[in-house]
Design a protein around this motif. Structure first.
Motif: not given
Length: 344
Positions: A149-163
């Motif tokens: 869950i934590s790793a998924t949140i980190i990846l989602a954060g990276v995607i959000a910044v790039l978007v």
């Protein structure tokens, strides 16, 4: 200077192979233990994956107004992957290859860098679809933990910044320039005590953003290209999953779709957020543990993981060395340095 940079990159590649020679040797020896028919099939699908990744790059290039040939693009990708591994710098060194090759070929380095960043974003998005399936399988099996869950949140954060940066660029080059200049100032404040100078030019960041925004405007006029690139990125992840599935079969492990999907997605997720280049060491350990937690014997899980990495990492690294050499021989290969990221 050009020849010195190239010699340094090849030296870094040789050092990388030497430092990891024990792991490389054991990984390649593992291939001899599996059923060769399945391993050859896995290699064939890895080739399809390389072609698919090249296809995504070509689609993105077309979408932002850059015409590039397929045979050139495949070697640019290979060289960028190689440089990103042997000279890791949070992906910047790999992007520098796209910028440098763009300068040599006469089109905008800023747009080429945007293409590389867009690929990273679409690749993450494509993987996120697979990850959701993997998380669902783990949840059904009651094996989902806070690590995933934590790793998924980190990846989602990276995607959000790039978007967010993509949206800024689509709306206004000035807005994107201001955002990149703010990031550049933050980086300079962080590194100035050690470097005693600015690491990134805020003014060059603004210039880069204005040029990049022109390419993003082209992207806005071709939304179909974006959808096609996302679709192909998802397909590419399924190709890698097939490679892993064939490694299962090579060592006598029956294919269970849930195990394959969850094992691939969690192993790939943990390697994505790994601090090491391409998740080296981190991926091997995480995938082995994930597979062994799914009723696959620990020794067999190691064999599957090492064979998968031999095909998807080590052979790809060697391909990257060859690609860099072919690009250099095709014409004068420009110097690769951090300032090229900002279009200097």
């Amino acid at each position: 200077m050009r020849k010195f940079i190239l010699a340094l990159l090849f030296l870094l590649g040789i050092i990388f192979l030497f430092v990891n020679k024990a792991e490389l040797a054991s990984t390649l020896q593992t291939l001899l233990l599996g059923k060769w028919q399945y391993l050859v099939g896995a290699l064939a699908f890895e080739v399809l994956w390389v072609l698919g990744v090249t296809g995504v790059f070509l689609i993105i290039y077309r979408a932002i107004g850059i015409a590039e040939k397929f045979d050139s693009m495949i070697f640019i990708f290979g060289a960028a992957n190689f440089v990103g591994i042997v000279a890791p710098s949070a992906g910047v060194s790999g992007l520098a290859v796209f910028a440098a090759e763009a300068r040599r070929r006469g089109y905008s380095p800023a747009r080429a860098t945007v293409a590389g960043t867009l690929f990273m974003l679409l690749d993450y998005i494509g993987f996120f679809f697979i990850l959701c399936l993997g998380l669902y399988v783990l949840m059904r099996r009651q094996d989902l933990t806070w690590v995933e869950i934590s790793a998924t949140i980190i990846l989602a954060g990276v995607i959000a910044v790039l978007v967010a940066l993509l949206i800024l660029g689509l709306r206004s080059g000035e807005a994107l320039g201001a955002a990149l200049a703010w990031i550049a100032k933050g980086i300079n404040r962080l590194l100035r005590p050690w470097l005693k100078r600015d690491y990134v030019s805020a003014e060059n960041a603004r210039t880069f953003a204005l040029d990049a925004a022109q390419g993003l405007k082209e992207l806005k006029n071709h939304p179909f290209y974006l959808l096609a690139a996302i679709g192909l990125a998802v397909v590419n992840k399924f190709l890698l999953m097939i490679v892993l599935g064939l490694c299962f079969l090579a060592f006598g492990v029956p294919l269970v779709p849930g195990t394959l999907i969850s094992g691939f997605s969690i192993g790939y997720l943990l390697s994505t957020i790994s601090p090491t280049p391409a998740g080296l060491g981190f991926f091997e350990g995480s995938l082995t543990l994930v597979l062994s937690s799914m009723s696959i014997p620990f020794g067999t899980a190691i064999l599957i993981t090492l064979s998968y990495r031999a095909i998807t990492f080590w052979l790809l690294l060697l391909f990257g060395m060859v690609s860099l050499r072919l690009l250099e021989r095709s014409a004068d290969f420009p110097e690769i340095e951090k300032n090229r990221i900002l279009g200097e």
